[in-house]
Structure formats: C-alpha cells, structure tokens
Scaffold this active site. Structure first.
Site, PDB file in Angstrom:
ATOM      1  N   ASN A 119       0.787  -1.239   0.000  1.00 24.13           N
ATOM      2  CA  ASN A 119       0.000   0.000   0.000  1.00 24.13           C
ATOM      3  C   ASN A 119       0.819   1.290   0.000  1.00 24.13           C
ATOM      4  O   ASN A 119       0.355   2.304  -0.517  1.00 24.13           O
ATOM      5  CB  ASN A 119      -1.042  -0.023   1.130  1.00 24.13           C
ATOM      6  CG  ASN A 119      -0.424  -0.164   2.499  1.00 24.13           C
ATOM      7  OD1 ASN A 119       0.711  -0.608   2.634  1.00 24.13           O
ATOM      8  ND2 ASN A 119      -1.169   0.197   3.522  1.00 24.13           N
ATOM      9  N   GLU A 162       5.138  -4.826  11.905  1.00 26.11           N
ATOM     10  CA  GLU A 162       4.047  -3.842  11.885  1.00 26.11           C
ATOM     11  C   GLU A 162       2.937  -4.467  11.081  1.00 26.11           C
ATOM     12  O   GLU A 162       3.071  -4.672   9.870  1.00 26.11           O
ATOM     13  CB  GLU A 162       4.515  -2.530  11.246  1.00 26.11           C
ATOM     14  CG  GLU A 162       5.527  -1.760  12.086  1.00 26.11           C
ATOM     15  CD  GLU A 162       4.974  -1.201  13.388  1.00 26.11           C
ATOM     16  OE1 GLU A 162       3.756  -1.318  13.630  1.00 26.11           O
ATOM     17  OE2 GLU A 162       5.770  -0.665  14.177  1.00 26.11           O
ATOM     18  N   CYS A 210      -3.081   0.761   6.952  1.00 30.36           N
ATOM     19  CA  CYS A 210      -3.110   0.006   8.208  1.00 30.36           C
ATOM     20  C   CYS A 210      -3.798   0.816   9.280  1.00 30.36           C
ATOM     21  O   CYS A 210      -4.486   0.277  10.131  1.00 30.36           O
ATOM     22  CB  CYS A 210      -1.696  -0.368   8.631  1.00 30.36           C
ATOM     23  SG  CYS A 210      -0.589   1.024   8.776  1.00 30.36           S
TER      24      CYS A 210
END
Ligand code: NAD
Length: 486
Positions: A164, A260, A294
């Site tokens: 992304n 992450e 996210c």
C-alpha cells in the site's frame, strides 16, 4: 465506469544484486497487473534460492566495509539517494499509481515524504550518542571501571514491505538500516515490486557500494520462507498482514524482529464531541485510498444518544467522496485485486444478513467497492472484528464509555484508536485504558509524522518503528569496559 488515459507499455524488470540489474536464471517472471487498468503493466523476476544465497552473500561482504565508514560518509550517500528520489518523483509516482492504484497526487506525496524521511533519518543518526557509566555507582563497584556503551549494526537486515505504500514503507526500513551500518536485502510486495524497483533505481544513482543493497523479487512460495529462515539474515523488519507476520515470526528463530501488522482502529465518539469535526476526521481516516491503510479508521463506536446525528453527518460526507479511477484523483479507487474486493463484499453481505443497515453504498463494479456505511453493526458480525482493507465503515452503537473501551479492547488488533470529545479529562481517561500502540485525541488515526514512535500491540505487531526507534531496532548495544589502574 473507470476511465483509462494511460497507454501501457509492458516492461520486463530485473532484480538488483551486487550493484547490477539482472535477469533470473529461473527464466521465469511474474506478471504485475494494474488494479484499475486490468492489464499487465510489467513483469518482475521470479528468482531462485541460489540467487537469494548469492544476494545475501554479497550483502554480508559489503556490510563489513560499510560499517567501517564514518557516519558522515554514509550520510552523503543517503542524502544523494533522497535527492535522486525527488528528481524521479514524477516517474515513480506514475508507477505507484499504475501499480497499486493510488491517486497521482498522493503517490507524489509519498515519494517526497520518503525523501524527507531519509534526510530526517540521517539527521537523527548524526545526533545519536552512546553513554558511559562508572562502576562505583553499584555497591562494591570501583571508579576505575568505566563502561562505554555504543550502538553497533546488526549485519544484514531483511526488509519486507506491503503493497500500500510501496516506496515509503520500504525506505522506512532501508534508510535506518543503512545509516546505522547494515546491509539490506529488500523484498518488496509482489504488487508494488515495480515501485520498489524504481526506488532502488534512485538508490543506484547515488552509487552506494556494490552489494550493500540487493532487491529480490519472487514467488512467496519459493523464496518467502527460505529468506526468513536464512542463516545469513541478522534482523527482519516486516510490514504486512497479521497472518503473514505471525507465520514469519514462527519461522525466524533467534534474530530480532520488528513486525508492523494489521489493525482495526476504532473511532470512539463521545456524546460531547464536535460531531462535524469528528465526522470529517473519521471519513478521511476511513476512506482515503479506499481504506487500504493500516491505520484507517475501521469501526466507529458511538454513544447511542448522538448516533443518529453522527450517522447523518457521515452519510453526507460520504456522498461528497469522489469514486473511480486514481487517474482522475478520486478518493475511493478500485481495490488492489478482485480477491480483496470479494473479501470486503463478504463482510458487507454477512453484516446485512445479520441485521445491519446499509446507510449508503453496497455497490460494486468489479474490484471497485463504493464507500459503504453500515449502521447497527453488532458483535456477532465479522464486520465488527475483521480488518476489511477496503472502503467499508461499520458503526457500533454503545451506551457508555466503558462499553466503547470494552469493545475497542476485545479486538485481536491494537494499532491505534481515535477518541473524539471536548472533555480532555475524559479523553485521557479513555486513552489510558485503550490497548493500542497510539491513541489520537480529536484526530484521525495515522502513522505520520514519521518521527513519532509507531507501535502495534497484540495482533498489530511487535517492536517499534518511527525514525529513532527504527535505528535502535536495527542496532544493538555494545559495551567496552575500561579497567584503569587508579
Ligand atoms: N502496521 C503497519 O505499519 C502497516 C502498514 C501498512 C500495511 N499494513 C498491513 O499490511 C496488510 C496489507 O498489505 P499486504 O496485503 O501487502 O500484506 P501481506 O501480508 O500479504 O504481504 C506483506 C509482505 O509479505 C510478503 N510475504 C508473503 N508471504 C511471505 C512469507 N511466507 N515469507 C516472507 N514474506 C512473505 C509479501 O510478498 C509482502 O512483501 C494489511 O493487513 C495492513 O494493515 C500494516
């Protein structure tokens, strides 16, 4: 309908090893298809395990000398890389847009933000200092013992990034690794690999020592686990989905890991919130880049007394969102692939079946899902818990702060949360009880500014990023003790 103004020229991209662009011995490539033009835009190399070994070997060799160079010398290369990225911003932004379907303006911002990130990383490293300790501060210790504590590089860092933010999230691993004296094996997301290759073209122009940074592309099934378990890797910095991260954590033994991962960030709206402002933040948090962030706001927990009013304002804001091709600067764009759109549609269908109300949306053209607001979502629905990574926002009505906190914390994720209220004391009381890495008060959930610590807890990750934290995670402390004869 989606309009296309691009004429696609299909290019075969090489992988990057020991300072050279190469075709794989496998003779195989992977097609990269644009998510909104629905055509192949390029092919990347499906490299072999032997080529992985070779890349890691070069990295190990180059790292030894690199760690010996002065910080000032390393800084020069990184500054040059940042300059080259800025020079290439139009070309790279065009590729990001075509490859991951992000609007051109946002794609360009990503490149410029990355150059800023690299420069700040250098400056942070230049101002990090070790410490010293004297032995006599511990009972029985002597003044003649002095410990000097410095940070030293870990060796070869494996950087694995998601689709992304294919440039920014990759450089957020490479820059701290390099300035700290490490070498890097960079494995971009397959969809996002061409953007990663372009970023490395900029790095190549900065003439870093050969072998220090190697970019490898290939099928996850062939090289994924092999890479992660490789004895030549000293640290892994991974950003991606929770399932992939959990899989990787089981495979990687005895080396430091920073993960992450996914999120299900709640926007908690108290009775006393400025609803117009809260709605603006929530909509931008939930729907920019179709929610493929996210830190997108992925559920609203609102007090029932103001829920109707908030839902009305949210609906009005959603009606204003531009939907369609990223080439026309739309906010809501086609998702990365059909499978992702099927998943989001499945969450919507399940919620409707179990009694949720569609306030707006639930319309789909191929992988383009129109922004969808679901009201009266309850805890038995998947939409309440799953990360959609798409433009769907569930509203869960609650009767107290405690209930909001309880539902927020029941999630397997713990990335960020937003609290909207005019009562700063209540804001802190809620923030203190929320189990996430960060809590935003009266603002949308987001990663930036990039020098803030960025932390996922529970299923959202392990360890911390954020410029200083990233440098620390890619180095270790080394203690040298001086024993004087006093
Ligand atoms: N917390 C954060 O900082 C952050 C930022 C962006 C995205 N994300 C998360 O990333 C996800 C979306 O990104 P995605 O779809 O690219 O994620 P993904 O998990 O599918 O892929 C991430 C990376 O892992 C690689 N990979 C897959 N299998 C592997 C294996 N066995 N071994 C090694 N590497 C492997 C992929 O090729 C890719 O490079 C979402 O869940 C999102 O929340 C998190």
């Amino acid at each position: 309908m989606l309009a296309s103004v691009s004429a696609i020229k299909v290019t075969d991209y090489k992988f990057y090893v020991n300072g050279q662009w190469k075709e794989s011995q496998s003779g195989q490539t992977i097609d990269i298809r644009s998510p909104y033009l629905y055509e192949v835009m390029g092919r990347v190399q499906a490299i072999t395990k032997e080529e992985v070994d070779e890349a890691i070997g070069f990295a190990r060799g180059a790292q030894i000398e690199w760690a010996e160079t002065s910080l000032q010398e390393r800084a020069k290369y990184l500054y040059k890389w940042a300059d080259e990225l800025v020079n290439m911003q139009d070309e790279i932004a065009e590729i990001i847009m075509t490859e991951v379907g992000k609007g051109l303006k946002d794609a360009k911002n990503e490149v410029v933000r990355t150059a800023d990130f690299i420069r700040y990383t250098v400056e942070e490293a230049l101002h990090m200092h070790g410490e010293s300790m004297k032995g006599d501060s511990f009972p029985g210790g002597s003044k003649s013992k002095i410990a000097m504590i410095e940070r030293v590089p870990l060796g070869v860092v494996l950087a694995i990034s998601p689709f992304n933010y294919p440039v920014n999230l990759s450089a957020a691993k490479l820059a701290p690794a390099l300035i700290a004296g490490n070498a890097v094996i960079f494995k971009p997301a397959t969809q996002g690999a061409i953007s990663g290759i372009k970023m490395i073209e900029a790095l190549h122009k900065a003439e870093f020592p050969k072998g220090l940074v190697n970019l490898i592309t290939g099928r996850g099934s062939v090289i994924g686990d092999y890479l992660v378990e490789h004895k030549g890797i000293d640290m892994i910095s991974f950003t991606g989905g929770t399932n992939t991260g959990a899989h990787l954590a089981k495979k990687a033994a005895m080396i430091p890991l920073v993960l992450e991962l996914g999120g299900k960030d709640p926007g908690i709206v108290r009775e006393d919130a400025d609803l117009v402002e809260a709605a603006k933040q929530i909509i931008s948090g939930a729907f920019s880049y179709s929610g493929q962030r996210c830190t997108a706001i992925k559920r609203v927990l609102v007090h029932e007394s103001i829920a109707d009013e908030l839902v009305g304002i949210l609906k009005g804001e959603i009606e204003k969102l531009a939907v369609g091709s990223p080439e026309e600067g739309n906010t809501v764009v086609p998702l990365i692939d059909d499978q992702s759109a099927d998943f989001v549609q499945g969450l919507i269908d399940d919620a409707i079946e179990r009694g949720a109300t569609v306030v707006i949306g639930n319309k789909r053209e191929r992988n383009l899902i129109y922004p969808t607001l679901l009201d009266h979502v309850t805890e038995d629905m998947s939409a309440a818990w799953e990360e959609p990574f798409g433009p769907v926002l569930p509203v869960i009505r609650v009767s107290s702060d405690e209930e909001a906190i309880n539902i927020a914390n029941k999630s397997e994720f713990g990335l960020q949360a937003s609290v909207f209220t005019k009562d700063i004391n209540k804001a802190f009381a809620i923030a203190n009880k929320i189990e996430t890495g960060s809590v935003q008060i009266n603002g949308r959930t987001e990663r930036g500014p990039d020098h803030f610590p960025f932390i996922g807890v529970k299923g959202s990750g392990m360890g911390a990023q954020g410029i200083r934290r990233s440098i620390e995670s890619m180095t270790r402390e080394k203690v040298t003790v001086l024993n004087l004869s006093l």
